[in-house]
Enzyme design. Structure first.
Site, PDB file in Angstrom:
ATOM      1  CB  CYS A 164      61.334  26.556  95.780  1.00 45.52           C
ATOM      2  SG  CYS A 164      63.070  26.843  96.100  1.00 45.52           S
ATOM      3  N   GLY A 170      60.207  28.852  89.866  1.00 43.91           N
ATOM      4  CA  GLY A 170      61.569  28.366  89.759  1.00 43.91           C
ATOM      5  C   GLY A 170      61.796  27.731  88.405  1.00 43.91           C
ATOM      6  CG  ASN A 211      58.833  28.259  98.910  1.00 44.17           C
ATOM      7  OD1 ASN A 211      57.721  28.754  98.773  1.00 44.17           O
ATOM      8  ND2 ASN A 211      59.927  28.953  98.703  1.00 44.17           N
ATOM      9  N   GLY A 212      61.674  28.120 101.176  1.00 40.21           N
ATOM     10  CA  GLY A 212      61.948  29.056 102.249  1.00 40.21           C
ATOM     11  C   GLY A 212      63.407  29.067 102.633  1.00 40.21           C
ATOM     12  CE1 TYR A 262      58.921  39.246  88.810  1.00 44.32           C
ATOM     13  CE2 TYR A 262      59.711  37.681  90.433  1.00 44.32           C
ATOM     14  CZ  TYR A 262      59.750  38.202  89.157  1.00 44.32           C
ATOM     15  OH  TYR A 262      60.607  37.672  88.233  1.00 44.32           O
TER      16      TYR A 262
END
Length: 500
Positions: A27, A56, A130-131, A273
């Site tokens: 995210c 996202g 995020n995670g 990426y």
């Protein structure tokens, strides 16, 4: 409201209930605390999320507060699709947090979008996360035994409940966040919005990035520095692993008591990426790290060719590095439809396959009759690569050689990257020579694990490369399938945590 005549602005809530998030995702988070008179925090958050859209593309949301009430809006879709000017006009306040996300299969629905807004004894609590936590299951189980009712199956709700519970027992929201960090384990770059404060924290391993920026006297927190550029904020620094940053009307201060308590382990795939090329993470340019990976690939896996091409977008930088090192010309070989999102982060396999059909096409004038060296960041299942190879051959490519700017995926990820189970990873099924035959290339080479960390020289953090090596920085979740971790170099189960 009924029928098709729904005014989207009517869906903005003065929130008094718990909203949902989704498990296991990659995210982007963005937050701003306004200490100026002229900043429109809702609109700035919109631009910040737009810059983080690559992290996202399934859903997004913004929540704002003016010290008395929290307003939020979230929905499925891309940032410009979800937020109209009318909606943004209503998202006014002095603090805002936002979120973009994608989900794994089964979690694609509006109520799973973030930010997650809760109401409890001390008022409103809003988080953007995020995670992924490795001990969420155990913590949830303990809460349930005490009579708590969960509205979701996601670990962000666990975070919210732990913080809320600790806030009731402590004098400040920042101390509650600190106590949360002693209870949960795993990856989290987290934004917490209370009525009067914006708090950012990064887990002690530093799995996910988080940066600090400034607009005059106002502060911005974001997953990547490219979001700071989008809103005209000056980059200040990265949030350190284990650090808690507190922003209020008096400015910014930090709590570093939990820094340097763990060996840092930033996800190396951020450089390969996830992050945008123009971002800097922990002091290292993402663009330069990808070029370095390409140069190393040319050294490890040279091949005679006429043209080096990159798979848009994250393969392009590595392709430039490969071309520079090898002396083989770089050129455009695949043209991307800019209106199609990343196929890797589509929730289902069928969506990924359909997306490739309309996402990329070969530039015949460039590849026809050529020995093409195609660079990409990874091969997961192999479906996308096989289709790209066919596209190039149909356009007249004489040979197609594949080079991958990361090692083979061999292990599942428990920290928020959607790496599927081993039975779906092509590198777990075949040796490299067989993978080349399966996807239809003349030769295939991956970046060696021994050189993986060298692509981001100068980073302030160490790296997590567990999806390539099986070396997990933390204990793995207790409920995982043992067969998934067969022959892993190091297996540790997450310990029981007591919520006092």
């Amino acid at each position: 409201m009924s029928g098709n005549n729904i005014n989207k602005t009517d869906l903005i809530d003065d929130v008094n209930v718990v909203e949902e998030d989704v498990l296991k995702e990659e995210c982007g988070v963005f937050g701003i605390y306004n200490n100026n008179d002229d900043l429109e925090v809702g609109k700035l958050t919109y631009y910040g999320l737009y810059a983080l859209q690559h992290r996202g593309q399934e859903s997004c949301g913004i929540a704002v507060t003016d010290d008395t009430v929290v307003k939020q809006y979230k929905d499925m879709g891309l940032v410009p699709e979800v937020f109209s000017p009318d909606i943004l006009e209503k998202l006014t306040g002095n603090i805002a947090v936002g979120h973009v996300r994608y989900s794994t299969a089964g979690g694609s629905m509006r109520q799973n979008a973030q930010p997650l807004v809760s109401r409890y004894l001390k008022g409103a609590l809003t988080i953007s996360h995020n995670g992924n936590l490795v001990n969420a299951y155990e913590i949830r189980e303990q809460f349930e035994k005490e009579g708590f009712i969960f509205q979701t199956t996601i670990d962000s709700e666990v975070l919210a409940l732990v913080i809320a519970r600790e806030r009731v027992k402590n004098d400040s929201i920042e101390e509650a966040v600190a106590k949360m960090m002693d209870i949960v384990e795993g990856s989290y770059s987290l934004l917490v919005m209370s009525p009067k404060k914006l708090i950012g924290c990064r887990d002690p391993y530093g799995f996910r990035p988080l940066v600090i920026g400034k607009i005059d006297n106002s502060y911005v927190l974001a997953s990547e520095s490219c979001a700071l550029d989008a809103v005209g904020a000056k980059f200040i620094r990265d949030v350190e692993p284990g650090e808690i940053v507190i922003i209020d009307e008096n400015g910014m201060r930090s709590d570093k008591r939990r820094c340097k308590t763990k060996d840092t382990a930033l996800c190396i795939f951020e450089y390969i990426y996830f992050a945008r090329s123009d971002s800097y993470i922990d002091g290292v340019s993402v663009y330069e790290s990808r070029k370095a990976a390409g140069r190393q690939l040319a050294i490890e896996h040279p091949v005679d060719g006429d043209l080096v091409i990159g798979v848009p977008d994250s393969g392009i930088d590595a392709a430039i590095g490969y071309a520079e090192q090898s002396g083989i010309p770089y050129g455009l070989g695949l043209v991307k439809n800019r209106y199609i999102g990343r196929t890797f982060i589509s929730p289902t396999q069928s969506a990924r396959e359909d997306g490739v059909k309309v996402k990329l096409n070969a530039l015949r004038q460039s590849v026809e009759g050529k020995r093409v060296i195609m660079i990409d960041d990874s091969i997961v299942r192999g479906t996308t690569v096989a289709r790209l190879v066919k596209i190039l051959r149909d356009a007249g490519a004489k040979e197609v050689h594949m080079r991958i700017s990361s090692p083979p995926f061999l292990w599942p990820c428990y920290y928020g990257t959607d790496v599927p189970s081993k039975d779906k990873l092509i590198a777990c099924k075949y040796p490299i020579e067989e993978i080349a035959k399966v996807v239809g290339v003349d030769s295939l080479g991956y970046l060696g694990t021994e050189n993986l960390h060298n692509i981001a020289k100068g980073s302030k953090c160490g790296f997590c490369d567990a999806c390539f090596t099986g070396r997990y920085p933390t204990p793995v979740p207790k409920h995982v399938n043992e067969e998934e971790l067969e022959n892993a170099p190091e297996i540790r189960k997450s310990p029981k945590f007591t919520i006092c």
